[in-house]
Enzyme design. Structure first.
Site: not given
Length: 353
Positions: A72, A98, A107, A214, A226, A237
């Site tokens: 805001e 808030c 705000c 990500r 993994t 990336r």
């Protein structure tokens, strides 16, 4: 329960605004907030748009990071710098403003002291320390007309999108753990294994979405299998990462202490805070304690089976690769069975850059 704020006096003040203008303005606010997902934890990603009395867009702001001005304030300041603040009549906020003094002033107070007459709210604030902004705006001196998207049938899809935007933060505040998203890529045979010599087999569009995801998430969870098989970096990336991003938790399920020290050091050099964990069931609470709102699970079949068996996920992104040159088929499933529009992954697909 919120008090009635639609008195005849305020009805006369409220600009007659087509719902289409509200819809378009909220789409700008949501898109701006989506760009900040992954940069705001432990705070939520929030967007705000200001319109004039005829529905013209004046400014759009989003909360950039914890400790910085909220959405805001960003929108109000942008309008002030453009010289159009006095024209502002409608504020469209994805989350209830808030109502407490934290690292920044409330705000709700900022909007109360602005020329804005009507405040549309996308979702209630689940944080007990910050809620109450709607009531504050609607009551006392210079009351505002406060409206909620959920009360307008034509705008319910937008209310779902605001709920999806809030879902990671709401999960941590209300359940003590982040929203957990699984990303799984499958070839035409249903296998997760890429061809020899390759680390992935999905299309460029799917790969770009994976890296948007990500960037939007605050942490990554994987398994030692993994790590040993793929030597993954888990860096962002194909899209630009958030500037000045602090260390992100990278949780590795590793019961036997097989994590290579060189791999760990390389990930820490990439900006991760690497944690070894022995039990998948303890991961959600661990991430919650770290202030993580949204975590991405990128792992092999064994860990994903454990995650599914233990119901330790909230939405599941499955990327089905078409081997004969067609577009990948993507599906998003919510564990609770509710509307898929309440998934932050769907929001990222719709509004991500």
């Amino acid at each position: 329960m919120m008090t009635d704020v639609s008195s005849e006096t305020r009805r006369l003040k409220e600009p007659l605004l087509p719902l289409e203008a509200v819809r378009v303005g909220f789409q700008y606010a949501i898109k701006e907030a989506v760009q900040k997902m992954g940069a705001t934890a432990p705070n939520p990603a929030v967007g705000c748009a200001l319109l004039d009395g005829e529905g013209r867009l004046l400014s759009v702001g989003a909360h950039p990071a914890a400790g910085q001005p909220h959405a805001e304030v960003m929108a109000l300041e942008q309008a002030r710098q453009k010289g159009v603040l006095e024209q502002a009549r409608i504020a469209l906020v994805t989350l209830e403003p808030c109502n407490h003094h934290g690292r920044t002033p409330p705000c709700s107070e900022q909007l109360k002291n602005s020329p804005v007459q009507t405040v549309w709210i996308g979702a209630r604030d689940p944080n007990p320390q910050a809620k109450g902004g709607a009531e504050y705006l609607a009551e006392g001196a210079a009351p505002k007309n406060v409206r909620f998207l959920a009360d307008e049938p034509e705008l319910l899809p937008l209310a779902q999108e605001c709920k999806a935007l809030l879902a990671p933060f709401a999960s941590r505040v209300m359940r003590g753990r982040p929203w957990l998203t699984v990303k799984q890529a499958l070839d035409g045979r249903g296998s997760m294994l890429p061809p020899p010599g390759q680390k992935t087999f999905t299309s460029p569009a799917s790969l770009r979405l994976a890296h948007q995801l990500r960037r939007a998430c605050d942490a990554v969870v994987t398994g030692i299998g993994t790590v040993l098989t793929d030597d993954p970096s888990f860096t962002v990336r194909y899209v630009a990462d958030h500037e000045g991003r602090g260390p992100r938790p990278l949780i590795v399920l590793d019961r036997q202490g097989r994590m290579p020290m060189a791999w760990r050091q390389a990930r820490e050099a990439d900006g991760f805070h690497v944690e070894q964990c022995h039990d998948v069931a303890s991961v959600p609470a661990l991430l919650g304690q770290m202030g993580v709102n949204w975590a991405l699970i990128e792992a092999g079949p064994a860990l994903l089976k454990s995650v599914r068996d233990a119901d330790l996920w909230d939405d599941w992104l499955a990327i089905h690769h078409e081997e004969h040159g067609g577009d990948d088929q993507l599906s998003v499933t919510l564990r609770n069975g509710r509307d898929g529009n309440e998934s932050p992954v769907q929001l990222l697909r719709r509004y991500g850059d």
